[in-house]
Design a protein around this motif. Structure first.
Motif, mmCIF file in Angstrom:
data_model
loop_
_atom_site.group_PDB
_atom_site.id
_atom_site.type_symbol
_atom_site.label_atom_id
_atom_site.label_comp_id
_atom_site.label_asym_id
_atom_site.label_seq_id
_atom_site.Cartn_x
_atom_site.Cartn_y
_atom_site.Cartn_z
ATOM 1 N N LYS A 171 5.373 15.787 -91.514
ATOM 2 C CA LYS A 171 5.900 14.740 -92.410
ATOM 3 C C LYS A 171 5.874 13.362 -91.735
ATOM 4 C CE LYS A 171 8.386 16.370 -96.235
ATOM 5 N NZ LYS A 171 8.413 17.861 -96.114
ATOM 6 N N THR A 172 6.188 13.347 -90.449
ATOM 7 C CA THR A 172 6.182 12.072 -89.725
ATOM 8 C C THR A 172 4.775 11.488 -89.706
ATOM 9 O OG1 THR A 172 7.801 13.140 -88.294
ATOM 10 C CG2 THR A 172 7.023 10.975 -87.622
ATOM 11 N N LEU A 173 3.794 12.345 -89.435
ATOM 12 C CA LEU A 173 2.407 11.882 -89.441
ATOM 13 C C LEU A 173 2.030 11.381 -90.829
ATOM 14 C CD1 LEU A 173 -0.494 11.488 -88.433
ATOM 15 C CD2 LEU A 173 -0.871 13.923 -88.651
ATOM 16 N N GLN A 174 2.443 12.144 -91.863
ATOM 17 C CA GLN A 174 2.104 11.726 -93.218
ATOM 18 C C GLN A 174 2.672 10.348 -93.543
ATOM 19 O OE1 GLN A 174 3.454 15.196 -95.220
ATOM 20 N NE2 GLN A 174 1.387 16.029 -95.511
ATOM 21 N N SER A 175 3.912 10.103 -93.153
ATOM 22 C CA SER A 175 4.463 8.793 -93.510
ATOM 23 C C SER A 175 3.855 7.693 -92.640
ATOM 24 C CB SER A 175 5.991 8.789 -93.464
ATOM 25 O OG SER A 175 6.423 9.162 -92.199
#
Ligand SMILES: [Zn+2]
Ligand SMILES: [Zn+2]
Ligand SMILES: [Zn+2]
Ligand SMILES: [Zn+2]
Ligand SMILES: [Zn+2]
Ligand SMILES: [Zn+2]
Ligand SMILES: [Zn+2]
Ligand SMILES: [Zn+2]
Length: 450
Positions: free
Chosen positions: A206-210
């Motif tokens: 999720k961190t990478l996605q954001s």
């Protein structure tokens, strides 16, 4: 022969284990397909003998020669151009990107202006662009460019002349090679796509996605190649005069944001108006990453705190990058050793990939090694006992000869007295305490005199 002072015993430990590396978690194993570029020629030919790229299973490094993947002449399958992949992934959200909120105190553009800007600022790059026969009065220019900023032969021709020859991406030239290297270096594909980031843990996806979302919406852009002064009459003029006023320039004057030299009307420039109403203009050869100073490949920039960066150096300001696999680290816990960051699993022996977390290791040429490999490849051999001197063992050396700093190895061959901290003679690979012992040794060993 003169007496020589005993050399200083080197007692300091060769290394310290980082406390963080005891906190290891074992990540999942990854199976990779990395046929791309396999066998490609290394471009550092003069310094290294590479039989062709053989990519390490997680280091972005050639097992044959130790050079980086991007230092090899990697030929991607025809349908791939690295830049197209990046543009496709990160600039598809162009519409969204253009709706960046104005900063407080800045004028808000009307909705109509937004729509107008959007229609003007679509990426205009063209690939494999043939110049033949297109430019008036310059029929010699029969080149093809791997990339050109826009499909306008006249502008492209003038733009390319502003670049040093080795940076012009003429097909089959060093410039094309340099562009490929810059693409791989500046725009790591694993920075901008969840599927390519092989070592991001599930909990951090999720961190990478954001991170990627934010890049798409607020950070990435493409500098626009323009002729200075050409669009004075239309929508640019307001932005230009705003910019000029802020820089103390007169209306109609343009200055390169990097070298601060005045740019004349008719010159070729690269423009970006990423941050609300301010417009920045650069000489084509001045549009470079703030950190690495490389020419921004294909004019793709990442805007951060009022400066322009390549993708790599933008990301490096937000997250640590693993010195092993070159991917960004999104996990809260990771290894910090040798002043570099590493995924837990990637702080590993440079020779055998043994995971060094919690173990002691040695460093050489900035790469970590397990003790076994270090001993095998680099440890010194003791001049007396002919055994390797372990990294934990006290050692001493005189010129090119090394010994264990122990009485059993560093003593007089004649009287056996300990020579550590004393004067000694060293001749014919023999240690002696005095000329008396030397004489005694020589008369006892007439066939093997020192
Ligand atoms: Zn190689
Ligand atoms: Zn090489
Ligand atoms: Zn300049
Ligand atoms: Zn850079
Ligand atoms: Zn890593
Ligand atoms: Zn090893
Ligand atoms: Zn020894
Ligand atoms: Zn002696």
């Amino acid at each position: 022969m003169t007496d020589i002072a005993s050399p200083v015993v080197d007692e300091k430990p060769c290394f310290g284990a980082n406390p963080e590396i005891f906190k290891l978690g074992l990540g999942r194993q990854h199976t990779l397909c990395h046929e791309i570029g396999q066998g490609s020629r290394c471009r550092n030919e003069s310094d290294c003998r590479c039989e062709g790229l053989d990519l390490h299973f997680w280091r972005k490094m050639c097992k044959n020669c130790g050079c980086r993947m991007d230092e090899h002449d990697v030929v991607l399958p025809n349908e791939f151009d690295h830049a197209q992949i990046v543009i496709g992934r990160l600039l598809v959200a162009r519409d969204h990107f253009e709706k960046v909120m104005p900063k407080p105190g800045m004028l808000r553009r009307s909705e109509d202006e937004d729509i107008e800007r959007r229609s003007r600022e679509k990426p205009t790059a063209v690939y494999n662009f043939k110049m033949n026969g297109g430019v008036k009065g310059n029929d010699k220019e029969n080149v093809q460019y791997a990339w050109a900023p826009l499909p306008d032969k006249d502008l492209v021709s003038r733009y390319m002349k502003c670049l040093p020859e080795e940076e012009r991406p003429v097909m089959g030239s060093i410039g094309e090679q340099n562009r490929k290297s810059r693409l791989q270096y500046q725009l790591p594909l694993y920075d901008c796509n969840v599927e390519d980031a092989r070592f991001v843990e599930q909990k951090d996806v999720k961190t990478l996605q954001s991170f990627v979302e934010n890049v798409k919406n607020n950070v990435i852009g493409v500098g626009k190649v323009v002729e200075i002064g050409k669009n004075q009459e239309n929508g640019d003029s307001f932005e230009k005069s705003m910019t000029n006023a802020m820089r103390g320039l007169k209306i109609g004057e343009t200055e390169c944001k990097d070298c601060c030299k005045k740019m004349e009307n008719g010159d070729i420039g690269v423009e970006c108006s990423h941050h609300s109403n301010i417009q920045d203009t650069y000489h084509p050869n001045c549009f470079r990453c703030e950190t690495c100073k490389q020419l921004l490949v294909d004019n793709i920039y990442f805007f951060y705190k009022n400066k322009y960066y390549c993708g790599r150096h933008y990301a490096d300001q937000l997250y640590p990058r693993c010195a092993g696999c070159d991917e960004l680290i999104f996990a809260n816990e990771y290894t910090f050793a040798e002043e570099k960051s590493w995924h837990f699993d990637h702080f590993a022996c440079y020779k055998c990939d043994f995971k060094l977390g919690g173990s002691r290791y040695m460093t050489r040429d900035e790469n970590p090694f397990c003790l076994e490999c270090y001993l095998k490849y680099y440890a010194k051999t003791c001049g007396s006992c002919q055994q390797k001197i372990g990294p934990d063992e006290k050692r001493l050396n005189y010129n090119e000869t090394h010994w264990h700093a122990e009485e059993k190895c560093f003593h007089c061959v004649q009287c056996s007295q300990n020579l550590i901290g004393k004067k000694f003679m060293f001749k014919n690979h023999k240690l002696l305490c005095s000329s008396q012992c030397k004489a005694a040794y020589n008369s006892a060993n007439p066939n093997n005199q020192v």
